[in-house]
Design an enzyme around this catalytic site. Structure first.
Site, PDB file in Angstrom:
ATOM      1  N   GLU A   1       4.630 -33.885   0.316  1.00  0.00           N
ATOM      2  CA  GLU A   1       3.412 -33.354  -0.281  1.00  0.00           C
ATOM      3  C   GLU A   1       3.765 -32.690  -1.622  1.00  0.00           C
ATOM      4  O   GLU A   1       4.897 -32.277  -1.843  1.00  0.00           O
ATOM      5  CB  GLU A   1       2.774 -32.323   0.650  1.00  0.00           C
ATOM      6  CG  GLU A   1       2.209 -32.937   1.913  1.00  0.00           C
ATOM      7  CD  GLU A   1       0.954 -33.745   1.654  1.00  0.00           C
ATOM      8  OE1 GLU A   1      -0.142 -33.200   1.822  1.00  0.00           O
ATOM      9  OE2 GLU A   1       1.058 -34.925   1.264  1.00  0.00           O
TER      10      GLU A   1
ATOM     11  N   LYS B   1     -14.423  -8.051  -7.899  1.00  0.00           N
ATOM     12  CA  LYS B   1     -13.628  -8.943  -8.755  1.00  0.00           C
ATOM     13  C   LYS B   1     -12.994 -10.060  -7.909  1.00  0.00           C
ATOM     14  O   LYS B   1     -12.966 -11.219  -8.314  1.00  0.00           O
ATOM     15  CB  LYS B   1     -12.541  -8.151  -9.484  1.00  0.00           C
ATOM     16  CG  LYS B   1     -11.893  -8.950 -10.607  1.00  0.00           C
ATOM     17  CD  LYS B   1     -11.010  -8.080 -11.479  1.00  0.00           C
ATOM     18  CE  LYS B   1     -10.393  -8.911 -12.584  1.00  0.00           C
ATOM     19  NZ  LYS B   1     -10.652  -8.367 -13.920  1.00  0.00           N
ATOM     20  N   ASP B   2     -12.503  -9.687  -6.705  1.00  0.00           N
ATOM     21  CA  ASP B   2     -11.939 -10.697  -5.805  1.00  0.00           C
ATOM     22  C   ASP B   2     -13.016 -11.695  -5.368  1.00  0.00           C
ATOM     23  O   ASP B   2     -12.742 -12.888  -5.205  1.00  0.00           O
ATOM     24  CB  ASP B   2     -11.316 -10.041  -4.565  1.00  0.00           C
ATOM     25  CG  ASP B   2      -9.960  -9.419  -4.869  1.00  0.00           C
ATOM     26  OD1 ASP B   2      -9.409  -9.708  -5.956  1.00  0.00           O
ATOM     27  OD2 ASP B   2      -9.450  -8.648  -4.031  1.00  0.00           O
TER      28      ASP B   2
ATOM     29  N   SER C   1       0.027  -1.200  -6.278  1.00  0.00           N
ATOM     30  CA  SER C   1       0.046  -2.461  -7.011  1.00  0.00           C
ATOM     31  C   SER C   1       0.704  -2.290  -8.377  1.00  0.00           C
ATOM     32  O   SER C   1       0.593  -1.236  -9.010  1.00  0.00           O
ATOM     33  CB  SER C   1      -1.384  -2.960  -7.224  1.00  0.00           C
ATOM     34  OG  SER C   1      -1.974  -3.294  -6.004  1.00  0.00           O
TER      35      SER C   1
ATOM     36  N   HIS D   1       0.814  -1.214   0.000  1.00  0.00           N
ATOM     37  CA  HIS D   1       0.000   0.000   0.000  1.00  0.00           C
ATOM     38  C   HIS D   1       0.849   1.266   0.000  1.00  0.00           C
ATOM     39  O   HIS D   1       0.336   2.352  -0.217  1.00  0.00           O
ATOM     40  CB  HIS D   1      -0.988  -0.034   1.173  1.00  0.00           C
ATOM     41  CG  HIS D   1      -2.175  -0.911   0.880  1.00  0.00           C
ATOM     42  ND1 HIS D   1      -3.471  -0.556   1.146  1.00  0.00           N
ATOM     43  CD2 HIS D   1      -2.242  -2.132   0.299  1.00  0.00           C
ATOM     44  CE1 HIS D   1      -4.282  -1.528   0.765  1.00  0.00           C
ATOM     45  NE2 HIS D   1      -3.552  -2.501   0.257  1.00  0.00           N
TER      46      HIS D   1
END
Lengths: 187, 422
Positions: B288, B244-245, B220, B216
Site C-alpha cells: 500500500e 478549529k478542529d 502543546s 497534557h
C-alpha cells in the site's frame, strides 16, 4: 461585544437571539443529521442480509407421505410440518366449535381449497420456540391428535390450532402453493 | 480519610457522579478550559483528525468482523458477501479500507508537523517516542488487516513481509515458521492475523491515551516553538480549538467521502480482486502507498540482512531524533537552513515512495539509493552538525508579542473593544 450584539438586534428583532445562536443551531443540526444518516447504515448493516432475505424456496414431493403421517422440511432455517391428514382428522378439525378455540380460526382458512388432506405448518411452538412432537404416528400427539410440545406441554389439534396452553396462538402458516396434486412449493 | 472531591457542576446528577468520580472535572480541565497556545495553525488539527480516524477504524472494523470469516476457504467470499449482500456492507468496508489511508496521511502530516516545528524537543521527547510507537503499531495493524481479504496481494504481501524475518541468521527461518504457524502463509496465519488485527487497535488506543496524557503534562508546542510564558499566550481549548478542529474535520470528511464514494479502489490494487493462490505470485507486487518508502529502502540495499535492518532502522531512528537534532531552537521558522533541508528530506521520502511503486530497474534503483542515502544522512549527519553551525534568527519574546508587533501598533485598550463587524 455589546456593540456587535445590538447590531444583530436590529436585524432579528429578538433581543435574546444572536447570530451566534443561529450558527450554533445550524452547526449542531447539520452534525446531528449527518451522524444519524451514518448511524442508519450501521444499524441496517445488522439487519438480515440480501442473501438471507432472498426467499429460498423448497419443493416438497408429497407422494411418499401416507395418510396419518407427517414429515418435517427445513425452510429458511425453520422446521416446516407437512402432514397428510386422515378423513377422521379432517372431520375433527372442521367440526370443532369456534368457541372452544383459544385462537378461533376455521380449518378452511388453514388449508388450500381442494387439498384439505394436506396441512402445512411452521413447526415452531408459539410459546417459546420449541419444535412440537406429533409428525410421526408414534409421537405423542396430545389429547386433540395433532401436536404436543415437549417443552411446556402445549397441545395443538389436527389443524395446528392451539387447544391447550401455555402457547397463546395457533401454529404459523408458511407461504406455499400446490404446483400439482403431489408437489408443494414452500416460499 | 481523604477529603471528598468538591464538584462545581450545578446539574445534580452530574454533581453526584463528579463528586465520586471526577470525570466531568477532568474533561472540563483537559478539553474545556485547557490552556492552549493561541497561535496554532491548521497543522495542529492533525492529532485530532488521527484520533477520529482511529475511532472510525475501530467502529467500522467491529462491524466488518460481524460478517467476515477468518478462514482461508471462506475469507475471500465473505468479503464479497459483505460487499454485495450485507446492507451497507460496501459502505462500511470502503470506509474501513480507505480509512487506513486517511489514518496514515493524517499521521504522516502530524509527524511532519512535529519535525517542522521541533515538537520532539525537550520536554516532549517521550511524547514523540510514544508517537513513534503508535506509528509502528499502526503499520503492523495495517499490514495484518491487508492480509484479511485473502486476495493475491494479501497473500503475497503476507509472504514477503513475514519473510523479512528470514534475513536474520540462524533464528530467521524458525521465526518465519513461527509467524506462519506452518510451512507457508496458510489458514493458521490468517487466523492469528485476524486475532491480532482485532487486538492491536485497542493497544493503539492505550498508547494514544498515554500520548495525549504526556501532551497534557508538558503542553502543546506551537508554530513559534517557544514556551508559553503567561496566560496571555493561551486560549481555552474549548471553544477555540474544538471549533478549529471541527473546521479541519469537515475538510477531512470531504476528502474521505470523495475517496469512499467516487474512487473507493483508487488506492487499492487490482490483484486483490483475485483470490489468494499459493502457486502463483502476481507480476507486480507492491505494498500500500503508505509503506512504499520503506519498501524502496529495503530494495535499494543489495544485501538481504542489511536491507531489512535499514528498513526497520528508517523508523527506529525516529526514536532518537530528539537527541540527533542538536539545535535548541524548535520551530523551523527561526532556523534558516533547517527550514530548507526539511523539505529536501520530505522530497527524499516522496522520491523513495515513487521508487517503491516501480519495479527495481534502471533509474529507479539509482533514485532509491540516493533517497535512502539522503534519508539517513539527514538524521545521522546533517541534523547533529547543523544544530552546531546554524545561526538561528532571534526568537520572539513571547507568543503574544509578535502578534502585536506584526499587526502594527495598537491602542492599549484594543483587545477590550474589537472592531465592529459590518
Amino acid at each position: 461585544m455589546a456593540d456587535s450584539s445590538t447590531a444583530v438586534v436590529h436585524h432579528t428583532g429578538h433581543p435574546d437571539v444572536t447570530k451566534r445562536d443561529f450558527l450554533k443551531l445550524i452547526t449542531g443540526a447539520s452534525a446531528a443529521i449527518g451522524t444519524a444518516a451514518v448511524a442508519w447504515a450501521f444499524i441496517d448493516y445488522m439487519n438480515p442480509a440480501k442473501d438471507v432475505l432472498a426467499l429460498s424456496s423448497v419443493e416438497v414431493d408429497l407422494t411418499p407421505i401416507v395418510a396419518g403421517q407427517g414429515i418435517t422440511v427445513l425452510w429458511q432455517g425453520k422446521p416446516i410440518f407437512v402432514r397428510h391428514r386422515t378423513e377422521k382428522e379432517i372431520k375433527e378439525a372442521e367440526d370443532v366449535r369456534m368457541s372452544q378455540l383459544i385462537e378461533p380460526q376455521p380449518d378452511s382458512q388453514r388449508v388450500k381449497p381442494g387439498h384439505a388432506q394436506w396441512i402445512v405448518l411452521i413447526g415452531i411452538c408459539t410459546h417459546l420456540g420449541c419444535v412440537p412432537l406429533g409428525n410421526k404416528p408414534t409421537d405423542p400427539r396430545g389429547d386433540w391428535g395433532g401436536w404436543f410440545c415437549p417443552c411446556h406441554g402445549s397441545q395443538y389439534d389436527t389443524s395446528g390450532r392451539v387447544r391447550h396452553g401455555p402457547a397463546p396462538a395457533n401454529l404459523g402458516l408458511p407461504p406455499y402453493a400446490f404446483e400439482s396434486d403431489t408437489k408443494v412449493k414452500l416460499g | 480519610m481523604a477529603e471528598a472531591h468538591k464538584s462545581e457542576f450545578s446539574n445534580p446528577l452530574v454533581n453526584w457522579i463528579d463528586t465520586r468520580l471526577p470525570i466531568f472535572t477532568m474533561m472540563q480541565k483537559e478539553y474545556g478550559t485547557f490552556p492552549t497556545p493561541k497561535n496554532f495553525n491548521y497543522f495542529w488539527n492533525f492529532g485530532a483528525l488521527a484520533t477520529v480516524s482511529l475511532v472510525i477504524m475501530i467502529v467500522t472494523g467491529i462491524f466488518l468482523a460481524m460478517n467476515y470469516q477468518p478462514n482461508a476457504q471462506l475469507a475471500f467470499d465473505s468479503v464479497q458477501h459483505i460487499m454485495r449482500d450485507v446492507n451497507y456492507g460496501w459502505l462500511i468496508r470502503y470506509i474501513h479500507q480507505n480509512g487506513a489511508s486517511m489514518f496514515f496521511i493524517t499521521v504522516y502530516i502530524h509527524i511532519f508537523r512535529g519535525m517542522y516545528y521541533g515538537s520532539y524537543k525537550s520536554p516532549r521527547e517521550l511524547l514523540w517516542m510514544l508517537g513513534v510507537v503508535i506509528l509502528l503499531l499502526m503499520m503492523a495493524t495495517a499490514f495484518m488487516g491487508y492480509v484479511l481479504p485473502w486476495g493475491q496481494m494479501s497473500y503475497w504481501g503476507a509472504t514477503v513481509i513475514t519473510n523479512l524475518f528470514s534475513a536474520f541468521p540462524i533464528v530467521g527461518k524458525p521465526i518465519v515458521t513461527f509467524l506462519w504457524g506452518g510451512y507457508s502463509v496458510s489458514n493458521p496465519t490468517l487466523n492469528r492475523f485476524f486475532s491480532l488485527h482485532y487486538l492491536l487497535p485497542f493497544v493503539l488506543v492505550g498508547v494514544v491515551f498515554l500520548h495525549v496524557a504526556a501532551l497534557h503534562v508538558v503542553g502543546s508546542n506551537n508554530p513559534l516553538g517557544i514556551d508559553v510564558k503567561s496566560p496571555q499566550d493561551t486560549v481555552p481549548f474549548h471553544p477555540y480549538y474544538t471549533v478549529k478542529d471541527s473546521v479541519g474535520l469537515c475538510v477531512f470528511f470531504l476528502v474521505y467521502a470523495i475517496l469512499v464514494f467516487f474512487a473507493p479502489n483508487f488506492l487499492g490494487d487490482v490483484n486483490n480482486f483475485i483470490p489468494a493462490n499459493p502457486l502463483q505470485t502476481p507480476a507486480d507486487i507492491v505494498p500500500e502507498w503508505y509503506l512504499l518508502p520503506y519498501y524502496a529502502i529495503l530494495r535499494s540495499v543489495p544485501n538481504k540482512l542489511l536491507g531489512v535492518c535499514m528498513m526497520f532502522g528508517s523508523i527506529l531512528i525516529l526514536f532518537v531524533l530528539p537527541w540527533l537534532d542538536t539545535s535548541k531552537v524548535r520551530s523551523a521558522r527561526f532556523r534558516p537552513i533547517y527550514r530548507q533541508i526539511i523539505w529536501v528530506w520530505l522530497a527524499a521520502v516522496i522520491v523513495l515512495g515513487v521508487c517503491g511503486a516501480h519495479k527495481p530497474e534502471g533509474i529507479w534503483v539509482v533514485l532509491a539509493r540516493i533517497g535512502t542515502l539522503y534519508y539517513f544522512l539527514h538524521f545521522l549527519v546533517i541534523l547533529p552538525i547543523l544544530g552546531k553551525l546554524e545561526r538561528p534568527l532571534p526568537l520572539p519574546e513571547s507568543i503574544s508579542r509578535p502578534v502585536i508587533v506584526g499587526g502594527g501598533p495598537m491602542p492599549s485598550g484594543a483587545t477590550a473593544k474589537p472592531m465592529e463587524k459590518a
